[in-house]
Design a protein around this motif. Structure first.
Motif: not given
Length: 121
Positions: A70-83
């Motif tokens: 998974t691209p890192s920007d997608e991971v960061v976006a998902r983590l932000g959404k989950e937060t």
């Protein structure tokens, strides 16, 4: 105005049940808040680790029994959404906890007031 013993007993039992229920729910909500805080801390740690990686680093996420790049920007976006979702959940649980604590206190106060009135007059 006097209340019969049976009516008084029924009112006291009802208040006691409400108080016990609120107390049990308070314990449950506090456990849920603790779990949400742990989840939030894990997300923060993961986000800081991912944020420290170079942008072209391959990141693999577990999906069932396999891993998917998974691209890192997608991971960061998902983590932000989950937060954000966790913060919303915690806010709702805080409101529920406040309501339950107020209900518990009011039940306890009502119980004590009825006992004082019954004993005093």
């Amino acid at each position: 105005m006097s209340i019969s013993n049976d009516a008084l007993r029924k009112v006291l039992e009802e208040i006691d049940q409400k108080s016990q229920f609120s107390s049990q729910q308070i314990t449950i909500v506090k456990a849920q808040l603790s779990a949400k805080a742990r989840e939030q801390r894990m997300l923060q740690l993961t986000a800081s680790e991912v944020g420290a990686l170079p942008p072209d680093t391959h990141i693999y996420e577990g999906v069932g029994k396999m891993f998917v790049m998974t691209p890192s920007d997608e991971v960061v976006a998902r983590l932000g959404k989950e937060t954000k979702e966790l913060e919303n959940d915690k806010s709702n649980l805080d409101k529920k906890l406040h309501y339950l604590e107020t209900t518990y206190k009011n039940s306890k106060d009502s119980f004590e007031n009825i006992l004082k009135r019954a004993g005093g007059g």
